[in-house]
Design an enzyme around this catalytic site. Structure first.
Site, short mmCIF file in Angstrom:
data_model
loop_
_atom_site.label_atom_id
_atom_site.label_comp_id
_atom_site.label_asym_id
_atom_site.label_seq_id
_atom_site.Cartn_x
_atom_site.Cartn_y
_atom_site.Cartn_z
N GLU A 1 36.45 26.53 42.09
CA GLU A 1 37.83 26.99 41.99
C GLU A 1 38.72 25.97 41.28
O GLU A 1 39.59 26.34 40.50
CB GLU A 1 38.38 27.33 43.37
N TYR B 1 46.37 30.06 45.62
CA TYR B 1 45.18 30.77 45.14
C TYR B 1 43.89 30.08 45.61
O TYR B 1 43.00 30.71 46.18
CB TYR B 1 45.17 30.90 43.60
N ASP C 1 45.18 36.03 42.06
CA ASP C 1 45.16 35.27 40.82
C ASP C 1 45.68 36.18 39.71
O ASP C 1 46.10 37.31 39.96
CB ASP C 1 43.76 34.76 40.50
N CYS D 1 39.36 45.35 33.56
CA CYS D 1 40.82 45.54 33.48
C CYS D 1 41.45 44.29 32.86
O CYS D 1 42.28 43.63 33.45
CB CYS D 1 41.37 45.80 34.88
N CYS E 1 38.84 50.96 30.14
CA CYS E 1 39.10 52.00 31.14
C CYS E 1 37.95 53.01 31.24
O CYS E 1 37.77 53.64 32.29
CB CYS E 1 40.42 52.71 30.84
#
Length: 285
Positions: free
Chosen positions: A31, A114, A132, A187, A194
């Site tokens: 992270e 986050y 995020d 996305c 899509c």
DNA sequence: AATTCGTGGGC
DNA sequence: TGCCCAAGAAT
């Protein structure tokens, strides 16, 4: 949002920090590295990092110079220093065990909202909203029908995601990962796919005819000629040098003397460089 | 709340 | 080609 769980199981990328044997420490390291840095560049660095420093105390025992060299060109090297500091706190104050509590995690250097939530969810399987840039974009589209997320609103964003999480802890944790994965691979900010989106049928944005985003645009970030570029050049010289370098070596890295000296000073202040008694410069010991 | 902080790839 | 973006945090 439930369709995301089987979709994630079927299509998730096989990232090393997602493997079952990865410890919460491995998740925390990933992270830190992923803050503003793409997955593809993080992967090889993470693998070597975990081999060298498999537990927080191992990293804490390393020199800052070794840490900064291992960080390489991931960018924003202050993250490496903060991870080093966080490792020291975990080793000395938490018996070398990465905390699982969000508030305790957030108290660690370099760990914000986050990262704390990501460690709780992905490292410990907790039911904990993780927000995020990917998740904000997915929620903006699928839930609110907007083309993109506007400026962050911490509390509202968390509430939006909280409302999507199922009660079951491991399923909620998986959904958190799935929301991020969807934003990362389907996305996306530009050219969303899509056609293959598992949420297409229920997506508010799709059903509204995919209206264009109208909210405030974030100011484009300049780079060429900024202090950020100069600092990067200077640090690159120090990273690449086997021994401390004369100031002349740094002078060669940028022509504007005033800006160069200001940036060198800021690197010293940040603990990213140090000057020896003989006047030469090096990564910090 | 707006800025600052690296680096590089994709379109 | 230049611009936008990439699992943010600190100030």
């Amino acid at each position: 949002m439930h369709p995301l769980v089987p979709w994630f199981a079927a299509t998730a990328r096989d990232l090393p920090w997602r493997r079952p044997e990865t410890t919460p420490w491995g998740v925390l390291v990933s992270e830190f590295m992923l803050q503003q840095t793409p997955v593809a560049r993080v992967e090889p660095v993470w693998l070597r990092w975990m081999a060298d420093w498999p537990v927080p105390s191992a990293l804490a025992a390393a020199s800052r110079a070794d840490v900064l060299r291992a960080w390489g060109k991931l960018g924003y090297p202050r993250r490496a220093l903060r991870l080093h500091q966080a490792a020291a706190v975990i080793a000395t104050e938490h018996t070398d065990v990465v905390p699982s509590d969000v508030d305790v995690l957030e108290s660690l250097p370099g760990v914000g909202s986050y990262t704390a939530r990501a460690v709780a969810a992905f490292g410990y399987g907790k039911r904990c909203p993780v927000v995020d840039t990917n998740v904000r974009r997915v929620v903006a589209r699928a839930v609110h029908g907007r083309g993109d997320a506007g400026p962050a609103r911490a509390r509202a964003d968390l509430a939006d995601v909280e409302a999507l999480l199922p009660p079951d802890e491991p399923t909620a944790a998986t959904l958190s990962a799935a929301l991020m994965e969807l934003g990362a691979v389907v996305c996306t900010a530009r050219s969303p796919r899509c056609e293959v989106c598992p949420l297409r049928a229920g997506c508010a944005w799709q059903n509204a005819g995919r209206p264009e985003y109208t909210g405030p645009r974030k100011a484009p970030q300049a780079f060429a000629g900024t202090d950020r570029q100069v600092r990067g050049r200077l640090l690159d010289v120090l990273r690449g040098a086997a021994a401390p370098v004369e100031k002349a070596a740094l002078d060669a890295a940028w022509s504007d003397a005033a800006q160069r000296d200001r940036c060198l000073d800021s690197l010293l202040v940040d603990g990213l460089a140090e000057q020896l008694d003989d006047g030469r410069f090096a990564l910090p010991a």
